[in-house]
Design a protein around this motif. Sequence first.
Motif, PDB file in Angstrom:
ATOM      1  N   ALA A  10       0.831  -1.211   0.000  1.00 21.08           N
ATOM      2  CA  ALA A  10       0.000   0.000   0.000  1.00 21.08           C
ATOM      3  C   ALA A  10       0.860   1.253   0.000  1.00 21.08           C
ATOM      4  O   ALA A  10       0.569   2.225  -0.708  1.00 21.08           O
ATOM      5  N   ILE A  16      -2.261   5.763  -4.169  1.00 22.50           N
ATOM      6  CA  ILE A  16      -2.516   6.340  -2.852  1.00 22.50           C
ATOM      7  C   ILE A  16      -1.691   7.610  -2.736  1.00 22.50           C
ATOM      8  O   ILE A  16      -0.474   7.565  -2.649  1.00 22.50           O
ATOM      9  N   THR A  21      -3.903   8.054   4.422  1.00 21.09           N
ATOM     10  CA  THR A  21      -4.239   6.684   4.039  1.00 21.09           C
ATOM     11  C   THR A  21      -3.104   5.733   4.400  1.00 21.09           C
ATOM     12  O   THR A  21      -3.354   4.633   4.910  1.00 21.09           O
ATOM     13  N   THR A  24      -3.152   5.307   8.144  1.00 23.17           N
ATOM     14  CA  THR A  24      -4.284   4.450   8.518  1.00 23.17           C
ATOM     15  C   THR A  24      -3.942   2.980   8.284  1.00 23.17           C
ATOM     16  O   THR A  24      -4.180   2.132   9.147  1.00 23.17           O
ATOM     17  N   MET A  25      -3.359   2.696   7.131  1.00 26.16           N
ATOM     18  CA  MET A  25      -2.962   1.316   6.825  1.00 26.16           C
ATOM     19  C   MET A  25      -1.905   0.830   7.814  1.00 26.16           C
ATOM     20  O   MET A  25      -1.952  -0.320   8.269  1.00 26.16           O
ATOM     21  N   THR A  70     -10.751   4.595   0.612  1.00 25.07           N
ATOM     22  CA  THR A  70      -9.706   4.433  -0.402  1.00 25.07           C
ATOM     23  C   THR A  70      -9.078   3.050  -0.309  1.00 25.07           C
ATOM     24  O   THR A  70      -8.926   2.357  -1.323  1.00 25.07           O
ATOM     25  N   LEU A  71      -8.730   2.627   0.911  1.00 29.63           N
ATOM     26  CA  LEU A  71      -8.115   1.306   1.106  1.00 29.63           C
ATOM     27  C   LEU A  71      -9.060   0.184   0.681  1.00 29.63           C
ATOM     28  O   LEU A  71      -8.629  -0.804   0.081  1.00 29.63           O
ATOM     29  N   GLU A  72     -10.344   0.347   0.958  1.00 29.83           N
ATOM     30  CA  GLU A  72     -11.317  -0.671   0.542  1.00 29.83           C
ATOM     31  C   GLU A  72     -11.461  -0.689  -0.982  1.00 29.83           C
ATOM     32  O   GLU A  72     -11.442  -1.760  -1.599  1.00 29.83           O
ATOM     33  N   TYR A  76      -7.246  -3.221  -0.364  1.00 30.97           N
ATOM     34  CA  TYR A  76      -6.324  -3.497   0.738  1.00 30.97           C
ATOM     35  C   TYR A  76      -7.026  -3.933   2.018  1.00 30.97           C
ATOM     36  O   TYR A  76      -6.428  -4.599   2.860  1.00 30.97           O
ATOM     37  N   ILE A  97      -7.431  -6.921   6.785  1.00 28.91           N
ATOM     38  CA  ILE A  97      -6.437  -6.553   5.780  1.00 28.91           C
ATOM     39  C   ILE A  97      -6.358  -7.694   4.782  1.00 28.91           C
ATOM     40  O   ILE A  97      -6.218  -8.856   5.159  1.00 28.91           O
ATOM     41  N   SER A 103      -5.440  -8.604  -3.444  1.00 25.25           N
ATOM     42  CA  SER A 103      -5.907  -7.241  -3.684  1.00 25.25           C
ATOM     43  C   SER A 103      -6.234  -7.055  -5.152  1.00 25.25           C
ATOM     44  O   SER A 103      -5.847  -7.841  -6.008  1.00 25.25           O
TER      45      SER A 103
END
Length: 106
Positions: A10, A16, A21, A24-25, A70-72, A76, A97, A103
């Motif tokens: 990520a 990204i 973000t 957060t990850m 964004t991650l979803e 990710y 995760i 992914s």
Amino acid sequence: MSTIQAFVQAASDHRIQSVVTIHTMALLAAHADSDGYALRDNSGQSLGDPRHIAAETGYGVSTIYKALTTLETLGYIAPEEPTPEQIACGVIGRIRIQTPAASTRA
């Protein structure tokens, strides 16, 4: 499942653009069990709760929701909805995760 590998992927993903973000990850990876699920504290609250992440990182809750979206979207993380019993107890759903191989990176 390597949450570190998922975080590194990520962090190096050019799609990204927000440091929020990435932070957060990183926090999700730090609070994940061996299956990639965000752990819970003693009260049963998920450490992947946007309010917890916001408190830990110093960002606003709405900013964290945007980072999680964004991650979803990029594959990710995969959120799971809470059961009615969990909702009644004030517990939100779980966040998992995803492995980098699973992914949806393009």
